[in-house]
Design a protein around this motif. Structure first.
Motif, mmCIF file in Angstrom:
data_model
loop_
_atom_site.group_PDB
_atom_site.id
_atom_site.type_symbol
_atom_site.label_atom_id
_atom_site.label_comp_id
_atom_site.label_asym_id
_atom_site.label_seq_id
_atom_site.Cartn_x
_atom_site.Cartn_y
_atom_site.Cartn_z
ATOM 1 N N ILE A 169 110.122 54.377 -62.840
ATOM 2 C CA ILE A 169 111.527 54.708 -63.047
ATOM 3 C C ILE A 169 111.838 54.432 -64.515
ATOM 4 O O ILE A 169 111.485 53.380 -65.042
ATOM 5 C CB ILE A 169 112.470 53.857 -62.168
ATOM 6 N N GLU A 170 112.467 55.391 -65.180
ATOM 7 C CA GLU A 170 112.874 55.189 -66.571
ATOM 8 C C GLU A 170 114.393 55.062 -66.635
ATOM 9 O O GLU A 170 115.121 55.882 -66.072
ATOM 10 C CB GLU A 170 112.413 56.331 -67.469
ATOM 11 N N PHE A 171 114.836 54.016 -67.331
ATOM 12 C CA PHE A 171 116.254 53.741 -67.545
ATOM 13 C C PHE A 171 116.542 53.980 -69.021
ATOM 14 O O PHE A 171 115.909 53.360 -69.874
ATOM 15 C CB PHE A 171 116.584 52.275 -67.233
ATOM 16 N N GLY A 172 117.484 54.860 -69.322
ATOM 17 C CA GLY A 172 117.879 55.109 -70.710
ATOM 18 C C GLY A 172 119.311 54.652 -70.919
ATOM 19 O O GLY A 172 120.223 55.144 -70.257
ATOM 20 N N LEU A 173 119.509 53.696 -71.808
ATOM 21 C CA LEU A 173 120.834 53.148 -72.084
ATOM 22 C C LEU A 173 121.388 53.780 -73.361
ATOM 23 O O LEU A 173 120.695 53.824 -74.394
ATOM 24 C CB LEU A 173 120.748 51.629 -72.249
ATOM 25 N N TYR A 174 122.632 54.243 -73.306
ATOM 26 C CA TYR A 174 123.288 54.903 -74.438
ATOM 27 C C TYR A 174 124.616 54.221 -74.742
ATOM 28 O O TYR A 174 125.314 53.768 -73.827
ATOM 29 C CB TYR A 174 123.577 56.376 -74.114
ATOM 30 N N LEU B 143 119.687 54.014 -76.884
ATOM 31 C CA LEU B 143 119.838 52.724 -77.549
ATOM 32 C C LEU B 143 118.678 51.826 -77.133
ATOM 33 O O LEU B 143 118.040 51.184 -77.959
ATOM 34 C CB LEU B 143 121.175 52.084 -77.165
ATOM 35 N N LYS B 144 118.415 51.803 -75.822
ATOM 36 C CA LYS B 144 117.291 51.038 -75.261
ATOM 37 C C LYS B 144 116.724 51.818 -74.083
ATOM 38 O O LYS B 144 117.458 52.479 -73.358
ATOM 39 C CB LYS B 144 117.737 49.653 -74.771
ATOM 40 N N THR B 145 115.421 51.695 -73.895
ATOM 41 C CA THR B 145 114.745 52.349 -72.776
ATOM 42 C C THR B 145 113.885 51.321 -72.058
ATOM 43 O O THR B 145 113.203 50.528 -72.709
ATOM 44 C CB THR B 145 113.846 53.501 -73.270
ATOM 45 N N LEU B 146 113.927 51.353 -70.725
ATOM 46 C CA LEU B 146 113.053 50.504 -69.912
ATOM 47 C C LEU B 146 112.344 51.381 -68.897
ATOM 48 O O LEU B 146 112.965 52.252 -68.279
ATOM 49 C CB LEU B 146 113.866 49.423 -69.183
ATOM 50 N N ARG B 147 111.044 51.169 -68.726
ATOM 51 C CA ARG B 147 110.256 51.848 -67.692
ATOM 52 C C ARG B 147 109.694 50.770 -66.782
ATOM 53 O O ARG B 147 109.092 49.816 -67.268
ATOM 54 C CB ARG B 147 109.117 52.666 -68.304
#
Length: 160
Positions: A58-63, A76-80
């Protein structure tokens, strides 16, 4: 005359000792207390539910910038994270208070891309913060954004 000179030297030594003490005190207080900027940082915990299988990531993209929202490579930040159950929880640490939005996708084939068909419709599960369900186009930052002024938790559900 020599007595007068000795008096001045003693007086200056006293002032110098007091200044040294003051500088030491200021230095200790400066390094002992967390800075105001660090103290105002917040954490955002995001829970993604409705995950159908454990394949891929799962990829989370924070803006936090409306002009960059939902654009690949402009987060801004990405977590996989690896999937271990039907929901995944991640925390974005040390954020400035402000407005944020999150995009998610289930990268089932683990190719680090949200696969789409010839009409540019995602073929892998996706979601947006505030559980916005787009009809014909990607939702706006304003639709998906929320304010974070203190530690906060949000939840979204994947669309398959």
């Amino acid at each position: 005359m020599p007595l007068l000179l000795c008096g001045w030297i003693g007086f200056l030594k006293q002032i110098f000792d007091q200044m040294r003490f003051f500088i030491l005190l200021v230095s200790i207080s400066f390094f002992s207390f967390p800075s105001v900027a660090q103290k105002n940082k917040v954490d955002l915990t995001v829970t993604l539910t409705g995950i159908a299988n454990k394949n891929g990531m799962i990829e989370f993209g924070l803006y936090n910038d409306p002009s960059k929202f939902a654009k690949v490579g402009q987060t801004l930040k990405t977590l996989r994270v690896k999937i271990t159950s039907s929901q995944v929880v991640v925390t974005f640490h040390d954020l400035e208070p402000g407005k944020y939005a999150v995009c998610f996708y289930h990268d089932e084939n683990n190719n680090k891309s949200c696969d789409k068909n010839f009409l540019s419709i995602p073929t892998e599960a996706y979601a947006f913060s505030n559980n916005i369900r787009p009809k014909f186009s990607i939702p706006t930052f304003e639709e998906c954004s929320f304010s974070v002024t203190k530690n906060k938790s949000v939840t979204a559900r994947l669309v398959y």
